[in-house]
Design an enzyme around this catalytic site. Structure first.
Site, PDB file in Angstrom:
ATOM      1  N   ASP A 155       6.590  -8.732  -6.718  1.00  0.00           N
ATOM      2  CA  ASP A 155       5.962  -7.465  -6.362  1.00  0.00           C
ATOM      3  C   ASP A 155       5.841  -7.445  -4.837  1.00  0.00           C
ATOM      4  O   ASP A 155       6.800  -7.713  -4.142  1.00  0.00           O
ATOM      5  CB  ASP A 155       4.630  -7.313  -7.079  1.00  0.00           C
ATOM      6  N   ARG A 170       8.949  -0.668   3.087  1.00  0.00           N
ATOM      7  CA  ARG A 170       7.487  -0.782   3.131  1.00  0.00           C
ATOM      8  C   ARG A 170       7.022  -1.779   4.194  1.00  0.00           C
ATOM      9  O   ARG A 170       6.426  -2.799   3.888  1.00  0.00           O
ATOM     10  CB  ARG A 170       6.923  -1.184   1.772  1.00  0.00           C
ATOM     11  N   ASP A 181       1.105  -9.643  -6.360  1.00  0.00           N
ATOM     12  CA  ASP A 181       1.344  -9.636  -4.925  1.00  0.00           C
ATOM     13  C   ASP A 181       0.871 -10.966  -4.341  1.00  0.00           C
ATOM     14  O   ASP A 181      -0.030 -11.619  -4.881  1.00  0.00           O
ATOM     15  CB  ASP A 181       0.572  -8.498  -4.266  1.00  0.00           C
ATOM     16  N   ASP A 207      -0.629  -6.102   0.022  1.00  0.00           N
ATOM     17  CA  ASP A 207      -1.106  -4.761  -0.312  1.00  0.00           C
ATOM     18  C   ASP A 207      -2.506  -4.579   0.253  1.00  0.00           C
ATOM     19  O   ASP A 207      -3.366  -5.472   0.109  1.00  0.00           O
ATOM     20  CB  ASP A 207      -1.142  -4.538  -1.824  1.00  0.00           C
TER      21      ASP A 207
END
Length: 430
Positions: free
Chosen positions: A249, A306, A210, A253
């Site tokens: 990815d 997301r 990420d 996060d």
């Protein structure tokens, strides 16, 4: 890596003269960021319980200017425990030597494709064997090279309009009091994605890395950054075995017990799995009562999903602009996950013709949500009612059960596209 020292009187006088000349010739000059700005009071969850100041208390010996990826990692690792300000000049490239520099001896991608072709290997068991082992070793080598850990009491800030990181992954892990501002972060490319023939009906390529991960950390302020796939959007990636060779990815996060985070005035662009809050349905012991995150005045441009997907946390998402172009792949914006308590208010959604507003929300697990004062394509929209009408088998329940109070300003959603479009992202600090 250089440390800034206190200027002499002569140097200070010269600098003042230059600033006056710039002011006279071109109008007000934009001052270089000091890195000492702190999160304002009541500005989201990161302002709670003492607030977020980053490296504002750093002395001259712990104020660094970096121009290379190795220099950044050295500045972040230097003198553990000391408050620090790290200024990024230019673009720091974590993968300047290319993927071949990480490859283990004997790894051969053509051989990998031949060995695990579904016509040979099948689709009913995970891949294993020599080439998969060498792929994993190669991936670990890349991870060691492209990961930078941001410690507590740190401000990481870009200088000017073009400061950035490409190919690197910033890990804010088990830290407290971190500020990241004015940096363009281009998503790292996984050089060695793994083929999983058992992922879904037809298999999938899965990648690591990420752009930024906040894990187990508290009091984190992410402000005026740009997260993007840059020169390597998903549309540029090849396909093997009939599936996209996915090398990205997430962009951000916030996971594993992270708490008290504010993300403001950022741009999240051109990405699939964009922003995840809580990474597992089974992480209740770690995440329950945490993952409190505020998202405001961010631009989510041409992201597939997301934005965010939420598990467990009390998340306040207001005054964001979700802009979906006609050629963009789009699944949903706000994901309602297990035990989540999402409040989504006064956001603006710009969707292409033919895309139903009911798709803005996505139900993953039973959890209540508050959605009020939002607009879709300029018109008032009851997002929950629209979702329930479009997806009768995935009914959402209204009422998250809490009322956000940590907000410094709330704009009319009709003004949000213009405000966010002109002020969000790296290079736009004021």
């Amino acid at each position: 890596m250089t440390r800034r020292t206190r200027p002499t009187a002569a140097a200070a006088l010269a600098a003042a003269a230059c600033a006056l000349l710039a002011l006279t010739a071109t109008g007000p000059a934009q001052a270089a960021p000091s890195g000492r700005d702190v999160l304002p009071p009541r500005d989201g969850w990161a302002s709670a319980a003492g607030g977020t100041t980053g490296g504002a208390r750093a002395d001259a010996a712990h104020t660094y200017t970096v121009t290379t990826w190795d220099g950044l990692r050295a500045a972040l690792a230097d003198d553990p425990g000391a408050p620090r300000i790290v200024k990024v000049e230019g673009t720091l490239n974590a993968t300047a030597d290319g993927c071949a520099s990480f490859a283990a001896d004997g790894y051969d991608f053509a051989r990998y494709l031949a060995d695990y072709d579904p016509a040979v290997w099948g689709r009913d068991r995970p891949v294993s064997g020599a080439q998969e082992d060498l792929r994993a070793v190669s991936q670990r080598s890349q991870a060691a090279a492209i990961t930078a850990y941001v410690p507590s009491d740190t401000t990481l800030i870009g200088v000017g309009a073009h400061a950035g990181i490409t190919g690197g992954s910033l890990q804010i892990e088990n830290a407290d009091n971190v500020v990241l501002r004015n940096v363009t972060v281009e998503s790292p490319l996984d050089c060695f994605p793994q083929w999983d023939p058992t992922d879904g009906a037809t298999g999938a390529w899965n990648s690591e890395y990420d752009s930024v991960v906040v894990t187990g950390s508290t009091h984190v302020w992410l402000d005026h950054n740009t997260f993007t796939d840059g020169a390597h959007p998903d549309s540029s990636l090849p396909s093997y075995y009939g599936e996209v060779y996915q090398r990205h990815d997430g962009e951000l996060d916030i996971v594993r017990g992270a708490d008290l985070v504010t993300a403001s005035w950022n741009v999240f662009a051109d990405h699939d799995k964009t922003l995840m809050i809580g990474n597992s349905d089974g992480a209740g012991a770690t995440d329950r009562g945490k993952l409190r995150v505020t998202l405001h005045h961010n631009l989510f441009r041409d992201v597939t999903e997301r934005a965010p997907r939420v598990r467990f946390g009390k998340v306040d998402a207001y005054n964001n602009h979700y802009l979906v172009g006609p050629e963009s792949a789009y699944a949903y914006s706000l994901g309602i996950g297990i035990e989540s308590r999402l409040v989504a208010e006064k956001n603006a959604f710009t969707l292409p013709a033919g895309t139903g507003a009911g798709r803005v929300l996505k139900k993953w697990k039973e959890a209540p949500v508050t959605a009020a004062g939002n607009r879709v394509n300029g018109r008032p929209a009851d997002l929950i009612a629209l979702h329930n009408a479009e997806f009768p088998d995935e009914q959402l329940t209204s009422g998250a059960g809490w009322t956000p109070t940590l907000r410094t300003r709330v704009d009319d959603p009709r003004a949000v596209p213009g405000l966010v479009g002109h002020r969000a992202g790296a290079g736009r600090l004021r």
